[in-house]
Motif scaffolding. Structure first.
Motif, PDB file in Angstrom:
ATOM      1  N   HIS A 142      -2.859  -8.878  -4.510  1.00  0.00           N
ATOM      2  CA  HIS A 142      -3.483  -7.577  -4.260  1.00  0.00           C
ATOM      3  C   HIS A 142      -3.639  -6.768  -5.547  1.00  0.00           C
ATOM      4  O   HIS A 142      -4.361  -5.770  -5.579  1.00  0.00           O
ATOM      5  CB  HIS A 142      -2.655  -6.784  -3.248  1.00  0.00           C
ATOM      6  N   ALA A 143      -2.962  -7.192  -6.603  1.00  0.00           N
ATOM      7  CA  ALA A 143      -3.054  -6.469  -7.874  1.00  0.00           C
ATOM      8  C   ALA A 143      -4.329  -6.798  -8.637  1.00  0.00           C
ATOM      9  O   ALA A 143      -4.740  -6.030  -9.519  1.00  0.00           O
ATOM     10  CB  ALA A 143      -1.841  -6.800  -8.745  1.00  0.00           C
ATOM     11  N   ARG A 183      -6.952  -4.070  -8.517  1.00  0.00           N
ATOM     12  CA  ARG A 183      -6.524  -2.870  -9.243  1.00  0.00           C
ATOM     13  C   ARG A 183      -6.699  -3.060 -10.749  1.00  0.00           C
ATOM     14  O   ARG A 183      -7.208  -2.179 -11.445  1.00  0.00           O
ATOM     15  CB  ARG A 183      -5.064  -2.547  -8.923  1.00  0.00           C
ATOM     16  N   ALA A 217       0.550  -0.960  -9.473  1.00  0.00           N
ATOM     17  CA  ALA A 217       0.349   0.466  -9.744  1.00  0.00           C
ATOM     18  C   ALA A 217       1.065   0.903 -11.020  1.00  0.00           C
ATOM     19  O   ALA A 217       0.514   1.650 -11.835  1.00  0.00           O
ATOM     20  CB  ALA A 217       0.825   1.297  -8.555  1.00  0.00           C
ATOM     21  N   ALA A 244       2.475   1.557  -3.444  1.00  0.00           N
ATOM     22  CA  ALA A 244       1.512   1.885  -4.496  1.00  0.00           C
ATOM     23  C   ALA A 244       1.132   3.360  -4.468  1.00  0.00           C
ATOM     24  O   ALA A 244       0.963   3.990  -5.518  1.00  0.00           O
ATOM     25  CB  ALA A 244       0.270   1.016  -4.349  1.00  0.00           C
ATOM     26  N   ALA A 250      -0.640  -0.629 -14.127  1.00  0.00           N
ATOM     27  CA  ALA A 250      -1.927   0.016 -14.396  1.00  0.00           C
ATOM     28  C   ALA A 250      -1.726   1.311 -15.183  1.00  0.00           C
ATOM     29  O   ALA A 250      -2.502   1.625 -16.095  1.00  0.00           O
ATOM     30  CB  ALA A 250      -2.661   0.294 -13.090  1.00  0.00           C
ATOM     31  N   THR A 295       1.285  -4.179  -6.023  1.00  0.00           N
ATOM     32  CA  THR A 295      -0.149  -4.187  -6.315  1.00  0.00           C
ATOM     33  C   THR A 295      -0.462  -3.748  -7.736  1.00  0.00           C
ATOM     34  O   THR A 295      -1.621  -3.522  -8.070  1.00  0.00           O
ATOM     35  CB  THR A 295      -0.901  -3.272  -5.334  1.00  0.00           C
ATOM     36  N   ASP A 337       0.830  -1.199   0.000  1.00  0.00           N
ATOM     37  CA  ASP A 337       0.000   0.000   0.000  1.00  0.00           C
ATOM     38  C   ASP A 337       0.866   1.251   0.000  1.00  0.00           C
ATOM     39  O   ASP A 337       0.603   2.204  -0.748  1.00  0.00           O
ATOM     40  CB  ASP A 337      -0.924  -0.006   1.221  1.00  0.00           C
ATOM     41  N   GLN A 365     -10.414  -3.028 -11.683  1.00  0.00           N
ATOM     42  CA  GLN A 365     -10.982  -1.686 -11.617  1.00  0.00           C
ATOM     43  C   GLN A 365     -10.529  -0.832 -12.798  1.00  0.00           C
ATOM     44  O   GLN A 365     -11.281   0.014 -13.288  1.00  0.00           O
ATOM     45  CB  GLN A 365     -10.579  -1.019 -10.301  1.00  0.00           C
ATOM     46  N   ALA A 366      -9.311  -1.071 -13.268  1.00  0.00           N
ATOM     47  CA  ALA A 366      -8.775  -0.301 -14.391  1.00  0.00           C
ATOM     48  C   ALA A 366      -9.193  -0.873 -15.740  1.00  0.00           C
ATOM     49  O   ALA A 366      -8.813  -0.333 -16.783  1.00  0.00           O
ATOM     50  CB  ALA A 366      -7.253  -0.254 -14.303  1.00  0.00           C
TER      51      ALA A 366
END
Length: 369
Positions: free
Chosen positions: A234-235, A238, A209, A178, A212, A207, A175, A241-242
């Protein structure tokens, strides 16, 4: 060598260090501005710890968030923060002196552009809050540089030592990384073109970031994230969502012990190398070289030392930070390029970046055998 009986002339530094010279230079019209400027710079170094603690207090008390909606009085901020009014007044004046706040009519204070950046720059406040660990590690700087301390920061980043990582620790690390990764991604992708790349794998991508941001810029690029089993899952959220789930793959593993997935024609290492020792980095670069096809590209992006010309960010911050971690170090672009050559890479470039205090970039290509 000086002849016998003749004393060596004092060095320029010895002359400047003399109290009499300082008194004369402070009065002489041609040097007094320089003396004042150098004196102010030295005082800033002396007061630097107080300045950083003012910044920490403002962030922890959420003063920037309170002021982003508009000016407020010290009394109202004191009441919200649970800080006595007289002490809040001192803190706000300190923030004003540091250029983070400005005074308004009616005894109110407001954010300056620099202060507003504390709210707007992704991950900045999270990193400031995290610095309480680093400050504790540097409480005895002499013992720290002698290697006589047991830095707490090393326990915050246990993944760098290899082995299994607790999922909660991994989530905390991911976190924090990211949140600050967006600036790094922007500057990296502004410096490096991925046109012509078919498949990019990001090693140690947390994650996701960075990937993305890559996916948002390059609509047809296949993406693979490779990281520790406790980190990589955890990715998924993400990427979903992207809108990248259909063209992303998550591969779990450790680059220390596992083979790298085959297929990518470009590999990125974003803020990875400076976490690790030369031995680990050399082994990783060799693995990357072997995994890439002819013409394959390696993109390295991370804070870098200035090398022969030390820089404030790389050499007076990140070098200290990695020392506290207990492994890794801030390397110059030339050092990284040399390590890439030893791994087999032939064509190496150091593209200019917009903000060297955020990241530096080295790009290496695998030639034909």
């Amino acid at each position: 060598m000086p002849s016998a009986g003749r004393s060596r002339l004092p060095s320029f530094a010895n002359i400047i260090a003399r109290r009499g010279f300082q008194k004369w230079a402070a009065r002489f019209p041609l040097t007094r501005r320089l003396v004042r400027r150098e004196g102010e710079a030295l005082f800033d170094l002396l007061a630097g710890f107080c300045h950083s603690q003012v910044l920490m207090a403002l962030v922890q008390l959420e003063i920037p968030q309170a002021l982003i909606e508009g000016p407020a009085t010290s009394q109202s901020l004191a009441a919200k923060s649970g800080v006595p009014e007289d002490r809040m007044a001192v803190l706000l004046k300190a923030g004003t002196a540091l250029g983070l706040l400005k005074s308004k009519r009616g005894g109110r204070v407001a954010l300056t552009q620099r202060g507003a950046a504390l709210v707007g720059v992704p991950g900045l406040q999270a990193m400031i809050r995290h610095h309480d660990v680093l400050y504790r590690d540097l409480a005895d700087p002499v013992a720290f540089f002698r290697g006589e301390t047991d830095p707490e920061l090393a326990g915050f980043w246990p993944y760098v030592f290899g082995g299994d990582v607790d999922p909660q620790v991994a989530a905390t690390y991911s976190d924090l990384m990211a949140q600050s990764q967006l600036l790094v991604a922007d500057d990296t992708l502004d410096a490096v073109s991925l046109k012509g790349v078919r498949h990019l794998m990001d090693i140690g991508g947390g994650t996701g970031a960075f990937l993305a941001e890559v996916g948002a810029r390059y609509a047809n690029l296949k993406l693979t994230l490779f990281d520790l089993p406790a980190v990589a899952p955890h990715a998924e959220a993400r990427f979903a969502q992207a809108g990248l789930a259909a063209r992303t793959e998550i591969a779990s593993g450790s680059f220390r012990t596992d083979a790298l997935p085959a297929g990518p024609d470009a590999i990125s290492l974003v803020r990875v190398l400076y976490d690790h020792s030369d031995e680990t980095v050399s082994a990783l670069l060799t693995k990357v070289y072997d995994a890439l096809p002819e013409g394959g590209q390696l993109i390295i992006s991370e804070p870098m030392s200035g090398g022969a010309r030390p820089q404030r960010a790389g050499d007076a911050y990140f070098a200290i930070y990695t020392l506290a971690m207990g492994t890794g170090k801030a390397r110059s672009a030339d050092e990284i390029a040399q390590m890439c050559r030893r791994a087999g890479f032939q064509t190496i470039a150091q593209p200019a970046v917009r903000r060297p205090f955020i990241t530096g970039v080295v790009v290496a290509a695998k030639g034909s055998s």
